[in-house]
Design an enzyme around this catalytic site. Structure first.
Site, PDB file in Angstrom:
ATOM      1  N   GLU A 106      32.963  30.995  39.049  1.00  0.00           N
ATOM      2  CA  GLU A 106      34.230  30.917  38.310  1.00  0.00           C
ATOM      3  C   GLU A 106      34.933  29.587  38.540  1.00  0.00           C
ATOM      4  OE1 GLU A 106      36.819  34.330  38.334  1.00  0.00           O
ATOM      5  OE2 GLU A 106      38.441  33.208  37.362  1.00  0.00           O
TER       6      GLU A 106
ATOM      7  N   ASP B  28      33.928  45.992  39.843  1.00  0.00           N
ATOM      8  CA  ASP B  28      34.496  45.145  40.889  1.00  0.00           C
ATOM      9  C   ASP B  28      34.917  45.955  42.108  1.00  0.00           C
ATOM     10  OD1 ASP B  28      34.595  42.376  40.658  1.00  0.00           O
ATOM     11  OD2 ASP B  28      36.237  42.439  39.205  1.00  0.00           O
TER      12      ASP B  28
ATOM     13  N   LYS C 247      30.442  44.332  42.071  1.00  0.00           N
ATOM     14  CA  LYS C 247      30.653  42.894  42.232  1.00  0.00           C
ATOM     15  C   LYS C 247      31.689  42.705  43.331  1.00  0.00           C
ATOM     16  CE  LYS C 247      33.043  40.263  39.102  1.00  0.00           C
ATOM     17  NZ  LYS C 247      34.157  39.732  39.923  1.00  0.00           N
TER      18      LYS C 247
HETATM   19  O1  KIV Z   1      37.837  40.898  37.099  1.00  0.00           O
HETATM   20  C1  KIV Z   1      37.218  40.262  36.253  1.00  0.00           C
HETATM   21  O2  KIV Z   1      37.383  40.478  35.043  1.00  0.00           O
HETATM   22  C2  KIV Z   1      36.272  39.247  36.703  1.00  0.00           C
HETATM   23  C3  KIV Z   1      35.549  38.398  35.714  1.00  0.00           C
HETATM   24  C4  KIV Z   1      36.327  37.794  34.671  1.00  0.00           C
HETATM   25  C5  KIV Z   1      34.557  37.513  36.315  1.00  0.00           C
HETATM   26  O3  KIV Z   1      36.048  39.140  37.864  1.00  0.00           O
END
Ligand code: KIV
Length: 264
Positions: A181, A86, A116
């Site tokens: 989501e 992320d 992501k």
């Molecule tokens: O940070 C995270 O764990 C997420 C997912 C659950 C999609 O973005």
């Protein structure tokens, strides 16, 4: 990289092949190794770490350095799955140059293969800058936890036109996949049919191309509020409490260590 290692092109091809995709979060070496050995397709070093590892109440506080520190651990463990990391708030909101700098650090300093980021149409410029730099991007639309203050809470997102626009814009900008989501199942099915890239659902029903969950939720490790979309496949909180209580009692009663745990 071995031939069996999941790559971004192989991940994308799973949709056309009609193979459902399983993705889970991991934040450290031990858990990543366990998850990878099961054959799940992807592991996400999620900014959910801010809540489940660091104990914050939102995903906002975790920093780029902290995400990288945990992604390094995960990257060292994984042999098969695609590793996605992320982009922490607000690293993808500081313009394309800064976003490439931050995502570039993630790929250079960890063994992650993709990032992501939360966003769709609003992040199209950033997604395309990252993709031009050779950085694969998974987009994330619907409920965006990093925007919790703007959204006024963790609520189901129902704006069909906006969500379809976001998913299409992410795809057109070059994202290889998109997380959906907390959106109604029927809308997630519509988006999944409308885009060629795999959709990965969380609270988005069964018709997405894949699913993702936070590992602590799946294993029953989460205390307090657990979202409705979670299915706990184990009750490790109870298992851990029982094991540690037994250990405590054994130590108090002199039953641990026993003869087989000692040296002559
Ligand atoms: O940070 C995270 O764990 C997420 C997912 C659950 C999609 O973005």
């Amino acid at each position: 990289m071995t031939d069996s290692r999941m790559t971004v092109p192989k991940f994308v091809a799973l949709k056309a092949a009609g193979r459902k995709i399983s993705m889970l979060t991991a934040y450290d070496f031990t858990m990543a190794q366990l998850l990878d050995a099961t054959g799940i397709e992807a592991i996400l070093v999620g900014d959910s770490m801010s809540m489940v590892v660091q104990g914050h109440t939102t995903t906002l506080p975790v920093t780029l350095d902290e995400i990288i520190y945990h992604a390094e651990m995960v990257g060292r463990a994984v042999r098969q799955a695609l590793v996605v990391v992320d982009m922490p708030f607000p690293t993808n909101h500081l313009g394309p140059y800064k976003a490439v700098e931050s995502a570039g650090r993630i790929l250079k300093e960890t063994r992650a293969q993709a990032v992501k980021l939360e966003g769709g149409a609003d992040q199209a410029g950033v997604i395309s800058a990252l993709v031009s730099a050779g950085i694969p991007v998974m987009a994330h639309v619907g409920l965006r936890p990093q925007s919790v203050h703007q959204l006024g809470g963790y609520k189901v997102q129902r704006d069909e036109e906006q969500l379809l626009t976001d998913a299409r814009a992410a795809q057109d900008a070059g994202a290889f996949s998109v997380v959906l989501e907390c959106i109604p199942s029927s809308l997630a099915a519509k988006i999944t049919a409308a885009v060629q890239i795999p959709t990965i659902g969380i609270g988005a029903g069964p018709d997405c191309d894949g699913q993702v969950l936070v590992i602590n939720d799946l294993l029953g490790l989460t205390s307090g509020y657990v979202p409705r979309f979670v299915k706990a496949y184990a009750d490790l909180k109870t298992t851990i409490a029982a094991a540690v209580t037994q250990y405590r009692d054994d130590v108090r009663e002199g039953a641990f260590p026993g003869p087989s745990q000692g040296f002559r």
